[in-house]
Design a protein around this motif. Structure first.
Motif, PDB file in Angstrom:
ATOM      1  N   ARG A 152       0.229   3.902  -3.008  1.00  0.00           N
ATOM      2  CA  ARG A 152      -0.198   5.489  -2.538  1.00  0.00           C
ATOM      3  C   ARG A 152       0.809   6.283  -2.731  1.00  0.00           C
ATOM      4  O   ARG A 152       0.210   7.601  -3.113  1.00  0.00           O
ATOM      5  N   ALA A 153       2.116   5.920  -2.745  1.00  0.00           N
ATOM      6  CA  ALA A 153       3.112   6.966  -3.222  1.00  0.00           C
ATOM      7  C   ALA A 153       2.848   7.547  -4.680  1.00  0.00           C
ATOM      8  O   ALA A 153       2.993   8.635  -4.995  1.00  0.00           O
ATOM      9  N   VAL A 154       2.280   6.284  -5.635  1.00  0.00           N
ATOM     10  CA  VAL A 154       2.270   6.515  -7.188  1.00  0.00           C
ATOM     11  C   VAL A 154       0.870   7.408  -7.071  1.00  0.00           C
ATOM     12  O   VAL A 154       0.768   8.463  -7.683  1.00  0.00           O
ATOM     13  N   LEU A 155      -0.289   7.060  -6.374  1.00  0.00           N
ATOM     14  CA  LEU A 155      -1.598   7.790  -6.580  1.00  0.00           C
ATOM     15  C   LEU A 155      -1.445   9.410  -5.865  1.00  0.00           C
ATOM     16  O   LEU A 155      -1.827   9.944  -6.785  1.00  0.00           O
ATOM     17  N   LEU A 156      -0.610   9.543  -4.800  1.00  0.00           N
ATOM     18  CA  LEU A 156      -0.583  10.973  -4.298  1.00  0.00           C
ATOM     19  C   LEU A 156       0.296  11.719  -5.194  1.00  0.00           C
ATOM     20  O   LEU A 156      -0.063  12.860  -5.502  1.00  0.00           O
ATOM     21  N   ALA A 157       1.531  11.056  -6.027  1.00  0.00           N
ATOM     22  CA  ALA A 157       2.183  11.846  -6.671  1.00  0.00           C
ATOM     23  C   ALA A 157       1.292  12.550  -8.040  1.00  0.00           C
ATOM     24  O   ALA A 157       1.732  13.552  -8.372  1.00  0.00           O
ATOM     25  N   LYS A 158       0.367  11.783  -8.353  1.00  0.00           N
ATOM     26  CA  LYS A 158      -0.537  12.290  -9.451  1.00  0.00           C
ATOM     27  C   LYS A 158      -1.193  13.351  -9.319  1.00  0.00           C
ATOM     28  O   LYS A 158      -1.724  14.155 -10.009  1.00  0.00           O
ATOM     29  N   LYS A 159      -1.398  13.731  -7.786  1.00  0.00           N
ATOM     30  CA  LYS A 159      -1.860  14.980  -7.576  1.00  0.00           C
ATOM     31  C   LYS A 159      -1.213  16.236  -7.483  1.00  0.00           C
ATOM     32  O   LYS A 159      -1.797  17.338  -7.073  1.00  0.00           O
ATOM     33  N   PHE A 160       0.138  16.126  -7.615  1.00  0.00           N
ATOM     34  CA  PHE A 160       0.976  17.132  -7.461  1.00  0.00           C
ATOM     35  C   PHE A 160       1.892  17.681  -8.445  1.00  0.00           C
ATOM     36  O   PHE A 160       2.131  16.504  -9.123  1.00  0.00           O
ATOM     37  N   LYS A 161       2.432  18.590  -8.488  1.00  0.00           N
ATOM     38  CA  LYS A 161       3.224  19.186  -9.613  1.00  0.00           C
ATOM     39  C   LYS A 161       4.431  19.609  -8.673  1.00  0.00           C
ATOM     40  O   LYS A 161       4.319  20.196  -7.620  1.00  0.00           O
TER      41      LYS A 161
ATOM     42  N   LEU B 111       0.809  -1.076  -0.096  1.00  0.00           N
ATOM     43  CA  LEU B 111       0.084  -0.135  -0.048  1.00  0.00           C
ATOM     44  C   LEU B 111       0.776   1.374  -0.125  1.00  0.00           C
ATOM     45  O   LEU B 111       0.289   2.282  -0.668  1.00  0.00           O
ATOM     46  N   LEU B 112       2.130   1.221   0.547  1.00  0.00           N
ATOM     47  CA  LEU B 112       2.771   2.184   0.760  1.00  0.00           C
ATOM     48  C   LEU B 112       3.152   2.598  -0.619  1.00  0.00           C
ATOM     49  O   LEU B 112       3.235   3.896  -0.928  1.00  0.00           O
ATOM     50  N   ARG B 113       3.699   1.636  -1.424  1.00  0.00           N
ATOM     51  CA  ARG B 113       4.145   1.765  -2.784  1.00  0.00           C
ATOM     52  C   ARG B 113       3.150   2.299  -3.734  1.00  0.00           C
ATOM     53  O   ARG B 113       3.202   3.263  -4.593  1.00  0.00           O
TER      54      ARG B 113
ATOM     55  N   GLU C 225       7.148  11.473  -9.730  1.00  0.00           N
ATOM     56  CA  GLU C 225       7.034   9.780  -9.751  1.00  0.00           C
ATOM     57  C   GLU C 225       6.329   9.000  -8.607  1.00  0.00           C
ATOM     58  O   GLU C 225       5.268   8.385  -8.871  1.00  0.00           O
ATOM     59  N   LYS C 226       6.708   9.562  -7.427  1.00  0.00           N
ATOM     60  CA  LYS C 226       6.222   8.735  -6.130  1.00  0.00           C
ATOM     61  C   LYS C 226       6.214  10.216  -5.059  1.00  0.00           C
ATOM     62  O   LYS C 226       7.075  10.825  -5.182  1.00  0.00           O
ATOM     63  N   LEU C 227       5.368  10.084  -4.346  1.00  0.00           N
ATOM     64  CA  LEU C 227       5.181  11.058  -3.273  1.00  0.00           C
ATOM     65  C   LEU C 227       4.812  10.427  -1.857  1.00  0.00           C
ATOM     66  O   LEU C 227       3.634   9.699  -1.938  1.00  0.00           O
ATOM     67  N   ILE C 228       5.909  10.429  -0.957  1.00  0.00           N
ATOM     68  CA  ILE C 228       5.501   9.557   0.253  1.00  0.00           C
ATOM     69  C   ILE C 228       5.370  10.604   1.280  1.00  0.00           C
ATOM     70  O   ILE C 228       6.134  11.386   1.579  1.00  0.00           O
TER      71      ILE C 228
END
Ligand code: AMP
Length: 281
Positions: free
Chosen positions: A201-210, A197-199, A277-280
């Protein structure tokens, strides 16, 4: 070794996007025999390729620990499963549609669908007594061949309805792709799921930001905090010219252009925008 088994669509609308999400999250797969199953090379994960409508059942009967399918399939099957994470793709709605020249109400009409349970629930809630014609596919042609007066099917762009001379009458259910799972996984699988899930969610969250980098006059730094209130603080780096600084920060996609306009109004220049790419968290 304990492995998480995840059931995903072998074909259809969700299949490519599901696979891309897993790849973006860094999971590598040995693609031999892709039609049935695939082992992950760098994580204790195994993919089972199935028909989308079968995924809730395969998870409910514990053949798979997790599944990725549409919320429409989960609701129609009615199993008691955890909807762990919405995935932001495969967005559509289940709608009742009728021929363009349809007049009157749905009362005592025949409605063709592959989603009889969701439709029946809706009809009961609205006190409509219509009969349901259950079809496993090609629902949209039912009114044209005289099997039904209307249909209840998934609509995404609406082009299938248009091609078949149908118009949307009532939207009854909204859906997107979702990660589903069994409620009681063994401890070891729970631990793997957390990492999985950590991985994801890192991809899903990254899509919401620039990620943006820009040049700004040093004297305008105080105005930045008014424009970027949600962030702890942007990173500010000195430039060779003492009057100027470089500012880098992340901006939420949904307020991106508004933020850019504001940054320009305080004199930001040379704004470089990058996908993340990824945001944690
Ligand atoms: P559209 O023409 O884009 O409105 O898509 C309608 C057709 O695609 C119908 O046959 C639907 O059953 C199918 N469809 C649309 N969206 C989805 C989805 N998210 N998942 C599965 N099937 C879909």
């Amino acid at each position: 070794m304990t492995t998480l088994k995840i059931a995903i669509s072998k074909s259809g609308r969700l299949s490519d996007k599901t696979f891309k999400l897993l790849e973006d999250a860094g999971f590598l797969f040995q693609m031999t025999n892709r039609r049935l199953m695939a082992k992950c090379q760098n994580f204790p994960l195994e993919l089972l390729f199935l028909r989308p409508g079968d995924i809730p059942e395969i998870v409910a009967d514990k053949t798979a620990d997790l599944g990725i399918c549409g919320q429409n399939s989960v609701a129609e099957k009615g199993f008691d499963l955890d909807q762990i994470q919405k995935l932001g793709f495969g967005k559509c709605h289940l709608s009742i549609a009728v021929p363009k020249n349809f007049k009157g109400t749905l009362e005592r009409k025949r409605i063709a669908t592959s989603y009889p349970k969701i439709l029946q629930k809706y009809l009961d809630e609205k006190n409509i007594s219509a009969s349901i014609v259950t079809l496993s596919g090609s629902v949209e042609i039912a009114p044209n061949i005289g099997t039904a007066d209307g249909i209840c099917d998934l609509v995404s762009t609406g082009s299938t309805l248009k091609t078949n001379g149908l118009i949307e009458k009532e939207e009854i259910f909204s859906s997107e792709a979702v990660l589903i799972g069994n409620k009681n996984l063994i401890k070891e699988k729970e631990r793997i799921l957390e990492k999985f899930l950590l991985r994801i969610r890192a991809v899903l969250l990254a899509k919401k930001f620039k990620y943006i980098v820009m040049n700004l006059k040093r004297e305008n730094i105080p105005k930045l905090t008014e424009i970027l209130p949600g962030l702890k603080s942007p990173t500010i780096t000195n430039l060779a010219d003492d009057n100027w600084v470089s500012v880098s920060t992340v901006v939420e996609e949904k307020i991106f252009w508004k933020t850019i306009d504001k940054l320009k109004s305080i004199g930001a220049e040379g704004i470089v925008v990058q996908n993340i790419e990824k945001l944690i968290k």
